[in-house]
Design a protein around this motif. Structure first.
Motif, PDB file in Angstrom:
ATOM      1  N   LEU A 183       0.844  -1.514  -0.204  1.00  0.00           N
ATOM      2  CA  LEU A 183      -0.152  -0.051  -0.282  1.00  0.00           C
ATOM      3  C   LEU A 183       0.639   1.233   0.163  1.00  0.00           C
ATOM      4  O   LEU A 183       0.476   2.281  -0.538  1.00  0.00           O
ATOM      5  N   CYS A 184       1.774   0.667   0.890  1.00  0.00           N
ATOM      6  CA  CYS A 184       2.846   2.300   0.767  1.00  0.00           C
ATOM      7  C   CYS A 184       3.441   2.495  -0.966  1.00  0.00           C
ATOM      8  O   CYS A 184       3.673   3.828  -1.296  1.00  0.00           O
ATOM      9  N   GLY A 185       3.658   1.985  -1.360  1.00  0.00           N
ATOM     10  CA  GLY A 185       4.146   1.657  -2.900  1.00  0.00           C
ATOM     11  C   GLY A 185       3.393   2.264  -3.794  1.00  0.00           C
ATOM     12  O   GLY A 185       3.343   3.499  -4.623  1.00  0.00           O
ATOM     13  N   VAL A 186       1.650   2.094  -3.242  1.00  0.00           N
ATOM     14  CA  VAL A 186       0.305   2.159  -4.743  1.00  0.00           C
ATOM     15  C   VAL A 186       0.722   3.994  -3.763  1.00  0.00           C
ATOM     16  O   VAL A 186       0.394   4.228  -5.128  1.00  0.00           O
ATOM     17  N   LEU A 187       0.635   4.074  -2.974  1.00  0.00           N
ATOM     18  CA  LEU A 187      -0.401   5.492  -2.547  1.00  0.00           C
ATOM     19  C   LEU A 187       1.474   6.021  -2.041  1.00  0.00           C
ATOM     20  O   LEU A 187       1.171   7.735  -3.547  1.00  0.00           O
ATOM     21  N   SER A 188       2.547   6.220  -2.769  1.00  0.00           N
ATOM     22  CA  SER A 188       3.383   6.705  -2.941  1.00  0.00           C
ATOM     23  C   SER A 188       3.618   7.051  -4.646  1.00  0.00           C
ATOM     24  O   SER A 188       3.659   8.686  -5.411  1.00  0.00           O
ATOM     25  N   VAL A 189       2.963   5.883  -5.471  1.00  0.00           N
ATOM     26  CA  VAL A 189       2.966   6.468  -6.756  1.00  0.00           C
ATOM     27  C   VAL A 189       1.724   7.643  -7.012  1.00  0.00           C
ATOM     28  O   VAL A 189       1.679   8.364  -8.054  1.00  0.00           O
ATOM     29  N   HIS A 190       0.799   7.156  -6.575  1.00  0.00           N
ATOM     30  CA  HIS A 190      -0.527   8.434  -7.046  1.00  0.00           C
ATOM     31  C   HIS A 190      -0.082   9.651  -6.164  1.00  0.00           C
ATOM     32  O   HIS A 190      -0.680  10.503  -6.668  1.00  0.00           O
ATOM     33  N   LEU A 191       1.120   9.837  -5.187  1.00  0.00           N
ATOM     34  CA  LEU A 191       0.786  10.951  -5.474  1.00  0.00           C
ATOM     35  C   LEU A 191       2.210  11.625  -5.763  1.00  0.00           C
ATOM     36  O   LEU A 191       2.118  12.664  -5.679  1.00  0.00           O
TER      37      LEU A 191
END
Length: 194
Positions: A77-85
């Motif tokens: 989830l950290c990776g996914v939200l980091s990409v989203h940011l």
């Protein structure tokens, strides 16, 4: 839509970076990137900060998205939200690097389903009663609502499955013959027979 290969895990059980494993001469991260590229997607690689220099030997720095240090989240989830940011307007087609058996026709089916149902925020296969969140499509609008939940301290669990519970998720029941392709490899013992 961007294709995202998730490689930022710690690979503790494997003992070596899973994305860089190359049992068939091509690294798992490259295998995943190629399959997403075949869909016509621009592909980025989600990594943790320690992997930056190593992965820059394979990909350009502009294709690497390290985990955002402002996020107090661990796991995919950290990776996914980091990409989203970094790419807040983009829908994301996520594929974990440790699913090297995934076939392009399955990814294409998911891609076509997402085009048919624009009102949904996430698209994943369901393996019996469990969703497979590490091969899925996540709309920017849904990721934004998860990010808002996180910032409001309403994200009780930092897991991909918990996120799916809070999105308008369309699930596709997985046929039995698809199941081997969703196998993920976490330890050296899992590699037997590859």
């Amino acid at each position: 839509m961007l294709g995202i290969v998730l490689c930022g895990g710690k690979s503790t059980r494997m003992g070596t970076d899973k994305g860089l494993l190359a049992p068939d001469a091509e690294t798992w991260v490259s295998v995943g990137a190629d399959k997403l590229t075949d869909l016509g997607l621009e592909v980025k690689i989600s990594i943790n900060k320690e992997q930056l220099n190593t992965y820059a030997d394979i990909f350009s720095y502009s294709d690497l998205i390290p985990d955002d240090s402002n996020l107090d989240i661990h796991g995919p989830l950290c990776g996914v939200l980091s990409v989203h940011l970094q790419k807040p307007a983009e829908d994301l087609f996520i594929l974990a690097c440790d699913m090297p058996l995934m076939e392009s026709f399955i990814l294409k089916e998911l891609f076509q389903t997402a085009k048919k149902y624009p009102q949904a925020e996430a698209f994943v296969f369901k393996n019996d009663n469990e969703p497979e969140p590490l091969c899925g499509i996540y709309k920017a609008s849904g990721l934004n609502s998860i990010l808002k939940m996180y910032r409001a301290k309403q994200l009780a669990k930092h897991s991909m499955k918990f996120m799916l519970d809070h999105l308008n998720t369309l699930t596709i029941q997985m046929p039995d013959e698809y199941k081997p392709y969703f196998q993920n490899f976490n330890a050296h013992a899992d590699l037997n027979g590859l």
